[in-house]
Design an enzyme around this catalytic site. Structure first.
Site, PDB file in Angstrom:
ATOM      1  N   HIS A  62       0.831  -1.196   0.000  1.00  0.00           N
ATOM      2  CA  HIS A  62       0.000   0.000   0.000  1.00  0.00           C
ATOM      3  C   HIS A  62       0.875   1.258   0.000  1.00  0.00           C
ATOM      4  CE1 HIS A  62      -3.798  -2.227   1.667  1.00  0.00           C
ATOM      5  NE2 HIS A  62      -3.421  -2.634   0.470  1.00  0.00           N
ATOM      6  N   GLU A  64       1.320   3.699   2.044  1.00  0.00           N
ATOM      7  CA  GLU A  64       2.063   4.028   3.263  1.00  0.00           C
ATOM      8  C   GLU A  64       3.408   3.303   3.297  1.00  0.00           C
ATOM      9  OE1 GLU A  64      -1.056   3.082   2.898  1.00  0.00           O
ATOM     10  OE2 GLU A  64      -2.332   3.585   4.587  1.00  0.00           O
ATOM     11  N   CYS A  87      -5.150   1.017   6.464  1.00  0.00           N
ATOM     12  CA  CYS A  87      -5.932  -0.204   6.721  1.00  0.00           C
ATOM     13  C   CYS A  87      -5.493  -0.890   8.008  1.00  0.00           C
ATOM     14  CB  CYS A  87      -5.833  -1.151   5.538  1.00  0.00           C
ATOM     15  SG  CYS A  87      -4.195  -1.832   5.281  1.00  0.00           S
ATOM     16  N   CYS A  96      -1.538  -1.475   7.302  1.00  0.00           N
ATOM     17  CA  CYS A  96      -0.687  -0.279   7.245  1.00  0.00           C
ATOM     18  C   CYS A  96      -0.606   0.412   8.591  1.00  0.00           C
ATOM     19  CB  CYS A  96      -1.212   0.705   6.206  1.00  0.00           C
ATOM     20  SG  CYS A  96      -1.001   0.084   4.533  1.00  0.00           S
ATOM     21  N   TRP A 188      -2.306  19.014 -26.838  1.00  0.00           N
ATOM     22  CA  TRP A 188      -3.609  18.419 -27.098  1.00  0.00           C
ATOM     23  C   TRP A 188      -4.399  19.435 -27.896  1.00  0.00           C
ATOM     24  CZ3 TRP A 188      -8.391  20.181 -25.105  1.00  0.00           C
ATOM     25  CH2 TRP A 188      -9.469  19.351 -25.417  1.00  0.00           C
ATOM     26  N   GLY A 306     -22.026   7.827 -29.085  1.00  0.00           N
ATOM     27  CA  GLY A 306     -22.818   8.811 -29.814  1.00  0.00           C
ATOM     28  C   GLY A 306     -24.073   9.202 -29.044  1.00  0.00           C
ATOM     29  N   LEU A 309     -26.626   6.292 -27.636  1.00  0.00           N
ATOM     30  CA  LEU A 309     -26.173   5.506 -26.488  1.00  0.00           C
ATOM     31  C   LEU A 309     -25.952   6.394 -25.271  1.00  0.00           C
ATOM     32  CD1 LEU A 309     -23.794   2.754 -27.958  1.00  0.00           C
ATOM     33  CD2 LEU A 309     -26.243   2.666 -27.502  1.00  0.00           C
TER      34      LEU A 309
END
Ligand code: AOF
Ligand code: ZN
Length: 374
Positions: A62, A64, A87, A96, A188, A306, A309
């Site tokens: 994990h 940690e 956890c 953890c 982008w 589209g 849907l």
């Protein structure tokens, strides 16, 4: 266990260090299922960050543990920031909270309580019992990144997102880009790839509607750039809209490719390209697609579909997050209402709204629909 008290004693540095945990957590988006993406930062009493970590994948340590390893002896007396409660159970990995106690951490700041019934406040309680000062921030950004996990733990259908650009010609569906494709010079369209756009679209699977969209081949290219752990799904009602074998092979390379098809496809196809082909009668039922992905342990899915849907998805409650760029539509607030209206939604359907400016003056609107965090 009873609800934990939320400490009001938070500082601006608590906030910014928790942001850092969320950023670390997002490095593993699309790779952690069925586990949540989690980030951790270890900070010394004089404010130095001495350890950082994130949970890369189920079965591996994990967040940690990675952060504590990096901090070494400097963890003693430090504060550990974790986007999810540490956890307290033995799962694929040991608890953890024991690792934090063994390292001598003095304070733990958790973004949100873990809804997993095997943890559910138990990690924080154990830390408190051993004299660790515990703060729960109940932080929106942590909740946002963990939303798919919260929904899965709550027994709800997987977290769906729809993203794209609104132009005067309509809605151009898009898929998330992989984080690793985002170098400083990565472009982008005309604007820089926005970080929030990446961080806020989660996908264990991406779905491309091959009948309803004009830009199937560019979507296939984006899907092929995603981490191999992200499953690729094609919806093809009419065999005439089947992508080329080369495109299919590109998608199936090192990853799982699933094709829902309304017509019979060449029988050699699945063997040749390595795809699983699932015949459906006629139109592709999105609910069936979602059920299948749920059944395979997916927590989140990005739908590039589209108009038809998308209407089915919205009606079926299968979309929790809408992300769109408003392009060339004048006043963004009015235009946003128009976009929602066109999709049969209004402001009452939105539980959280965030706006991200693009460097070219456009805006990216992030909307959580009412039940987003499950
Ligand atoms: C944490 N830190 O980085 C993550 C946590 O099977 P395991 O051992 O991997 O446990 C999985 C569960 O642990 C998962 O369902 C969730 O409750 C928690 N995830 N906890 O302290 C982490 N990923
Ligand atoms: Zn743990």
């Amino acid at each position: 266990p009873a609800a934990l008290p939320i400490s009001p004693a938070m500082t601006s540095s608590d906030e910014s260090l928790m942001r850092r945990c969320v950023t670390l957590a997002t490095r593993a988006l699309g790779r952690t299922r069925p586990n949540p993406p989690v980030g951790c930062v270890i900070v010394t009493p004089d404010g130095r960050i001495v350890g950082e970590g994130y949970h890369p994948k189920a079965g591996e340590p994990h967040a940690e543990v990675f952060a504590l390893r990096q901090a070494g002896d400097l963890a003693r007396g430090s504060t550990a920031y974790v986007s999810l409660e540490p956890c307290s159970h033995h799962g694929r990995t040991p608890p953890c909270c024991d690792a934090l106690l063994a390292a001598g951490v003095a304070r733990v700041v958790a973004g949100v309580v873990d809804p997993n019934p095997r943890v559910s406040g138990g990690g924080l309680a154990k830390l408190r019992e051993h004299g660790v000062e515990v703060t729960v921030m109940d932080d929106d950004s942590c909740r946002e990144v963990l939303a798919p996990f919260f929904r899965r733990i709550g027994g709800k259908s997987l977290y769906g997102s729809v993203m794209g650009i609104v132009t005067d010609d309509g809605f151009e569906a898009m898929l998330p880009w992989p984080l690793e494709a985002m170098g400083d010079d990565c472009k982008w369209e005309s604007s820089e790839v926005p970080l929030m756009w990446q961080q806020r679209v989660q996908a264990d699977a991406v779905v491309i509607d091959c009948d309803g969209l004009p830009n199937t081949s560019s979507l296939i290219e984006s899907a092929a750039r995603l981490p191999a752990s992200v499953a690729r799904v094609l919806l093809i009602a009419s065999a005439a809209n089947l992508p080329t074998s080369d495109a299919l092979r590109l998608l199936a390379k090192d990853s799982s490719l699933l094709i829902f098809c309304g017509e019979e496809l060449p029988s050699e196809l699945s063997k040749e390209v390595g795809a699983r082909v699932l015949p459906v009668g006629g139109d592709v039922p999105v609910q069936e697609v979602a059920d299948l992905l749920n059944g395979e342990g997916m927590m989140s899915v990005a739908w590039a579909v589209g108009d038809n849907l998308r209407a089915d998805l919205l009606q079926g409650g299968l979309v929790q997050r809408l992300v769109f760029v408003l392009d060339g539509m004048g006043c963004s607030v009015c235009a946003e209402g128009d976009v929602l209206g066109g999709w049969g939604l209004d402001a009452n359907d939105v539980s959280r709204r965030q706006v991200e400016p693009c460097s070219d003056g456009r805006e990216i609107i992030h909307l959580d629909l009412a039940d987003a965090c499950g």
